[in-house]
Design an enzyme around this catalytic site. Structure first.
Site, mmCIF file in Angstrom:
data_model
loop_
_atom_site.group_PDB
_atom_site.id
_atom_site.type_symbol
_atom_site.label_atom_id
_atom_site.label_comp_id
_atom_site.label_asym_id
_atom_site.label_seq_id
_atom_site.Cartn_x
_atom_site.Cartn_y
_atom_site.Cartn_z
ATOM 1 N N HIS A 1 0.826 -1.218 0.000
ATOM 2 C CA HIS A 1 0.000 0.000 0.000
ATOM 3 C C HIS A 1 0.853 1.258 0.000
ATOM 4 O O HIS A 1 0.379 2.326 -0.378
ATOM 5 C CB HIS A 1 -0.923 -0.002 1.223
ATOM 6 C CG HIS A 1 -1.998 -1.041 1.136
ATOM 7 N ND1 HIS A 1 -3.313 -0.739 0.871
ATOM 8 C CD2 HIS A 1 -1.939 -2.387 1.232
ATOM 9 C CE1 HIS A 1 -4.019 -1.855 0.834
ATOM 10 N NE2 HIS A 1 -3.215 -2.876 1.046
ATOM 11 N N ASP B 1 3.364 9.446 -0.693
ATOM 12 C CA ASP B 1 2.190 8.672 -0.288
ATOM 13 C C ASP B 1 1.968 7.544 -1.289
ATOM 14 O O ASP B 1 2.101 7.768 -2.495
ATOM 15 C CB ASP B 1 0.952 9.583 -0.313
ATOM 16 C CG ASP B 1 0.059 9.390 0.892
ATOM 17 O OD1 ASP B 1 -0.008 8.253 1.387
ATOM 18 O OD2 ASP B 1 -0.567 10.373 1.338
HETATM 19 O O1 F6P Z 1 -1.564 2.370 4.469
HETATM 20 C C1 F6P Z 1 -0.443 2.410 5.218
HETATM 21 C C2 F6P Z 1 -0.687 1.997 6.654
HETATM 22 O O2 F6P Z 1 0.535 1.832 7.270
HETATM 23 C C3 F6P Z 1 -1.461 0.738 6.838
HETATM 24 O O3 F6P Z 1 -0.729 -0.443 6.694
HETATM 25 C C4 F6P Z 1 -1.966 0.969 8.210
HETATM 26 O O4 F6P Z 1 -2.973 0.135 8.627
HETATM 27 C C5 F6P Z 1 -2.350 2.424 8.173
HETATM 28 O O5 F6P Z 1 -1.375 3.004 7.373
HETATM 29 C C6 F6P Z 1 -2.479 3.071 9.535
HETATM 30 O O6 F6P Z 1 -1.306 2.908 10.275
HETATM 31 P P1 F6P Z 1 -1.244 2.077 11.617
HETATM 32 O O7 F6P Z 1 -1.839 0.716 11.332
HETATM 33 O O8 F6P Z 1 0.185 2.019 11.996
HETATM 34 O O9 F6P Z 1 -2.092 2.826 12.596
#
Ligand code: F6P
Length: 491
Positions: free
Chosen positions: A187, A395
């Site tokens: 992602h 991003d």
């Molecule tokens: O999309 C990138 C990402 O790191 C996801 O894998 C993740 O769930 C989201 O951002 C939010 O971050 P986190 O899970 O560390 O809160």
């Protein structure tokens, strides 16, 4: 074809049958296959929590339709995590989640995932805090996930692993004898090969990626980084379009830009009118032009530069004083990571300076809010905003950009100001594209958005909506799953 456009479907894609009526399984050739999604975050039953990241929301909408199993971390840190995953069933969707121990959380999630891979993949090599302890934790948790998941898999399951937390998972499943198709989708951005080499274990990670049958990226640029690495540093050989041989395996790599559930977001936005939140928002903004930013509190989002751009606009175009309001919603995230704590302090200070310098007794230019709102409320806020600022320094995709567009009223749509370094810019070329390192350029873009005639706004919006509708969340899931299934039928 423009860079980042959907890659043309492979003729072998037609090997997949239409979905059966209960939609919980995919039929591939003669076999019926369950879709098993694995991600670090799993959104629990009863709807997404307001602060779920874009990934969890996207997977949830993708799986809600197809059904299957969603496996991952429960989000809980337990004194003594149990070996057995917690199971919950919601219609055609089964959730299987594991708690993490404090040590695993510190080393795998905070350490390697978010102090090593995250900054590096977002081109911030100076923030990388590599340590062998973090790496060991990362590998240990991936191995543990594989050990818990493997007994739950049937040979017919299609396994789809998501994001940088779980790169080694496919290889671990292979070691445990799992032979079914396993795909991986990143992602985040994938950095340029030369930057990727900053990682002391760069070779092992790419070898792990090559253990998947299919690796998906958000944009052509991310795919290029992977391809360059294979060519220059892994003695990889390109066997055909998007098919590679490296580390003794054959891996396919393609671009699959993630989409959103356009209809749901549009309906949420339209239905927000008349709600209590919208009433309060409208009353507080009055007839000023509302601008909005919604981002996890993360250094990759470029919030300080965004605030400075607004400040520059207020300084250089005095007519915008008292007539504009910027609402920046930034729920805190990964708060144990020191860089995030630093950034939080800095942003609060910058926001305070702007308000004390330009604010009036009856006007606060910047409303900076460190809390989260439900997706329903946000869709309404987007619809009421004349401009959205998505000015990330880097991003993978940025789904806020897409959600803002989908929330707009057709007869008076707002303007999306979008960073050229967000994956979404590859598809949404009709946004006002900015360089997030150019403060004055961003201030000009805001002015352009404020003055843009309705005819031009409608044209840009209609073009962007077409892209969103063509490549929505269902199309994204179907393309990936079809490509993964097609690999298997060819074996
Ligand atoms: O999309 C990138 C990402 O790191 C996801 O894998 C993740 O769930 C989201 O951002 C939010 O971050 P986190 O899970 O560390 O809160």
């Amino acid at each position: 074809m423009r860079e980042g456009d959907a890659v043309t479907a492979d003729p072998a894609d037609t090997a997949i049958d239409p979905l059966p009526p209960d939609r919980a399984y995919y039929r591939v050739g003669r076999a019926t296959r369950r879709l098993v999604v694995v991600s670090n975050r799993v959104t629990p039953m009863g709807g997404a929590k307001p602060d779920s990241g874009g990934l969890a929301m996207a997977i949830r909408s993708a799986l809600q339709e197809s059904g299957g199993m969603w496996f991952g971390w429960s989000g809980e840190v337990a004194e003594e995590p149990t070996d057995e995953p917690g199971i919950a069933v919601d219609g055609p969707l089964t959730f299987a989640t594991l708690d993490l121990s404090r040590r695993d959380y510190d080393e795998y999630y905070i350490g390697y995932a978010n102090r090593v891979l995250w900054p590096l993949f977002h081109y911030r090599s100076e923030l990388v805090e590599f340590s062998r302890r973090y790496l060991a934790g990362y590998l240990r948790v991936n191995q543990m996930f594989a050990q818990r998941l493997a007994p739950m898999l049937s040979t017919q399951d299609l396994v789809w692993v998501h994001d940088y937390h779980l790169i080694p998972l496919g290889e671990e499943l292979r070691k445990l004898g799992r032979t079914q198709p396993i795909g991986f989708f990143l992602h985040t951005p994938f950095p340029a090969a030369e930057l990727f080499r900053v990682l002391p274990n760069h070779r092992d990670l790419v070898r792990s990626l090559c253990a998947y049958d299919l690796v998906g990226f958000q944009t052509q640029q991310d795919l290029d980084g992977f391809r360059d690495y294979l060519l220059r540093w892994a003695r990889g050989e390109e066997l055909g379009r998007g098919v590679w041989q490296a580390f003794g395996r054959i891996v396919r790599a393609q671009v699959f830009p993630i989409g959103i559930d356009v209809g749901t977001v549009a309906a949420q936005a339209a239905n927000a009118d008349g709600t209590r939140h919208m009433g309060r928002l409208r009353q507080s903004v009055g007839n000023r032009a509302l601008m909005i930013g919604v981002d996890r509190l993360d250094y990759s989002k470029g919030l300080a530069a965004r605030f400075q751009a607004y400040s520059h606009l207020l300084e250089t175009h005095q007519e915008t004083r008292g007539r504009t309001v910027l609402i920046q919603i930034a729920p805190p995230s990964r708060s144990e990571v020191p860089e995030y704590q630093e950034m939080r302090k800095t942003l609060a200070a910058v926001a305070g300076q702007i308000n004390s310098r330009y604010g009036e007794f009856d006007w606060t230019p910047l409303r900076y809010i460190n809390k989260s709102f439900s997706h329903q409320i946000l869709a309404g806020f987007f619809r009421a905003s004349r401009i959205a600022l998505v000015t990330s320094l880097r991003d993978g995709m940025n789904l806020v950009a897409k959600e803002y567009v989908a929330s707009q009223p057709a007869d008076d749509p707002g303007v999306l100001i979008l960073s050229c370094f967000a994956g979404a810019a590859r598809e949404l070329g009709e946004a006002v594209i900015v360089n997030p390192f150019d403060i004055e350029g961003m201030a000009e873009a805001i002015l352009q958005g404020l003055n843009m005639p309705v005819g031009e706004r409608k044209e840009r919006w209609a073009a962007m909506m077409k892209v969103l509708e063509r490549n929505d969340i269902t199309a994204w899931r179907e393309r990936f799953v079809r490509a993964l299934s097609a690999i298997d039928t060819r074996r």
